[in-house]
Each structure stands twice: as structure tokens, then as C-alpha cells.
Design an enzyme around this catalytic site. Structure first.
Site, PDB file in Angstrom:
ATOM      1  CG  LEU A  21      77.870  28.636  36.783  1.00 40.07           C
ATOM      2  CD1 LEU A  21      78.922  28.576  35.688  1.00 40.07           C
ATOM      3  CD2 LEU A  21      77.533  30.074  37.130  1.00 40.07           C
ATOM      4  N   GLY A  22      74.225  25.787  36.759  1.00 39.38           N
ATOM      5  CA  GLY A  22      73.112  25.117  36.103  1.00 39.38           C
ATOM      6  C   GLY A  22      73.206  23.622  36.269  1.00 39.38           C
ATOM      7  N   GLY A  24      71.939  19.823  34.211  1.00 42.62           N
ATOM      8  CA  GLY A  24      71.366  19.179  33.037  1.00 42.62           C
ATOM      9  C   GLY A  24      71.296  17.683  33.217  1.00 42.62           C
ATOM     10  N   GLY A  25      70.973  17.005  32.143  1.00 46.09           N
ATOM     11  CA  GLY A  25      70.807  15.568  32.189  1.00 46.09           C
ATOM     12  C   GLY A  25      72.089  14.806  32.483  1.00 46.09           C
ATOM     13  N   GLY A  27      74.797  16.180  34.257  1.00 45.38           N
ATOM     14  CA  GLY A  27      75.494  16.631  35.452  1.00 45.38           C
ATOM     15  C   GLY A  27      75.249  18.094  35.740  1.00 45.38           C
ATOM     16  CB  SER A  28      75.719  20.061  38.660  1.00 44.65           C
ATOM     17  OG  SER A  28      74.558  19.364  39.050  1.00 44.65           O
ATOM     18  CB  VAL A  29      77.581  23.745  34.780  1.00 46.16           C
ATOM     19  CG1 VAL A  29      78.710  24.675  34.355  1.00 46.16           C
ATOM     20  CG2 VAL A  29      77.270  22.745  33.684  1.00 46.16           C
ATOM     21  CE  LYS A  42      77.130  19.003  31.651  1.00 48.86           C
ATOM     22  NZ  LYS A  42      76.455  19.270  30.417  1.00 48.86           N
ATOM     23  CG  ASP A 138      69.654  18.003  24.799  1.00 53.89           C
ATOM     24  OD1 ASP A 138      68.437  18.202  24.671  1.00 53.89           O
ATOM     25  OD2 ASP A 138      70.235  18.045  25.896  1.00 53.89           O
TER      26      ASP A 138
END
Length: 183
Positions: A21-22, A24-25, A27-29, A42, A138
Site C-alpha cells: 500500500l505504501g 515510509g522511512g 518500513g512498508s505497509v 506495517k 513527522d
């Protein structure tokens, strides 16, 4: 305390982390399904914490249940795996809507105001309403998630800094800023 899941169960529910799905800094979701409930899993990468610290943070995050914060459902901590299971937000992240990606229609003024109000309420709660203040550090469109009715919920607040209520302002804020931003 959120539910503890075995790694294999989260692997199966995400079809072995096949639908991202996405990213980020931290990890991945990935999209997943636990029974009839859609979830977002996540997978933390390069976890800085030990198991004890991770579980303490999960307990703190899991104790927070507010309408404008993404709800933590569960977690996994097996060997070096650190996973967090959140409610699924079908509207995706705010950046998808404000930058008009994927042929999305622009958001009307009423919807935008509702999103802003939801973000403000969640930050107020994190800063003033929790037993321990939580500084998000953040806030950005990628960390604001929307449900099917465009109600905004703040995500990734658990990987932020917990601040004791009796901690003084001033020098502590300067030291925290230096740690976070490397200045």
C-alpha cells in the site's frame, strides 16, 4: 493491549506481503485481511528497538483509542520481525488527494475543512490529552489517512517520541530537536 499475532498468520493474511500500500522511512505497509476485516500491516525494517522496548511502545500506542487516530489492532514480534497491524483506511493517504493523483477529483472546501479539523483534533489529543505526551515529529500528507467518508486519521504517531508530562520545556526541547534533526 493489542492482539499478538504469529508471523505466519500475518504472512498469510497479506498473501505473503504481496500487495504493497505504501512505503515510509520505517518500513512498508501491506494490505491484508483478518477474517472479514481488512487491515494494513506495517513491516518495520531495521528495527532500532529491542523486543522489550518495542512491546512497551506497542502497549502505549495500543492504549490510545481516538476517532482521529489510526487504530492499532495488533502486532508481531518474532525473532527479528517487527510488524504492526492497523485498521485499513480505504481512502488512502491525503497526498493522493491533494496532489490529484490517479485521476482523483479535487476535494471541495467543506471536505478540506473537515480533514483539517480532524488533523488538528488528533494532534491536540497527542500533545495534551494522553497520559504521556506524544510528539509526532513527522506530520505530512502521507501520514494522514482517509476513510471512505474522507474523515482524516493521523498515522505513524507511535514511532514518535513519548514525553513525560513533568518534563520541562526549554533545554529539553532543544536537546530533543538536536536528536531528531541532527543539529
Amino acid at each position: 493491549m493489542p492482539t499478538r499475532f504469529p508471523f505466519d498468520k500475518l504472512g498469510e493474511c497479506t498473501k505473503w506481503f504481496s500487495k504493497k500500500l505504501g512505503e515510509g522511512g520505517f518500513g512498508s505497509v501491506f494490505a491484508g485481511k483478518l477474517g472479514e476485516e481488512r487491515v494494513a500491516v506495517k513491516r518495520l525494517e531495521g528495527a532500532r528497538q529491542g523486543k522489550k522496548e518495542f512491546l512497551a511502545e506497542v502497549e502505549t500506542i495500543g492504549s490510545i483509542d481516538r476517532i482521529n487516530l489510526v487504530r492499532l489492532i495488533g502486532f508481531c514480534t518474532e525473532k527479528f520481525q517487527r510488524l504492526l497491524v492497523y485498521e485499513y483506511m480505504s481512502g488512502g493517504s491525503l497526498d493522493r488527494w491533494i496532489y490529484y493523483r490517479h485521476d482523483n477529483a479535487p476535494l471541495d472546501w467543506h471536505t478540506r475543512c473537515g480533514i483539517i479539523l480532524g488533523i488538528a483534533k488528533s494532534l491536540c489529543y497527542l500533545h495534551e490529552g494522553c497520559r504521556r505526551k506524544i510528539a509526532h515529529l513527522d506530520i505530512k500528507p502521507q501520514n494522514i489517512l482517509l476513510d471512505e467518508n474522507f474523515n482524516a486519521k493521523v498515522a505513524d504517531f507511535g514511532l514518535s517520541e513519548l514525553i513525560d508530562r513533568d518534563q520541562t520545556q526549554g533545554n529539553d526541547d532543544d536537546e530533543r530537536h538536536a536528536r531528531v534533526y541532527g543539529t
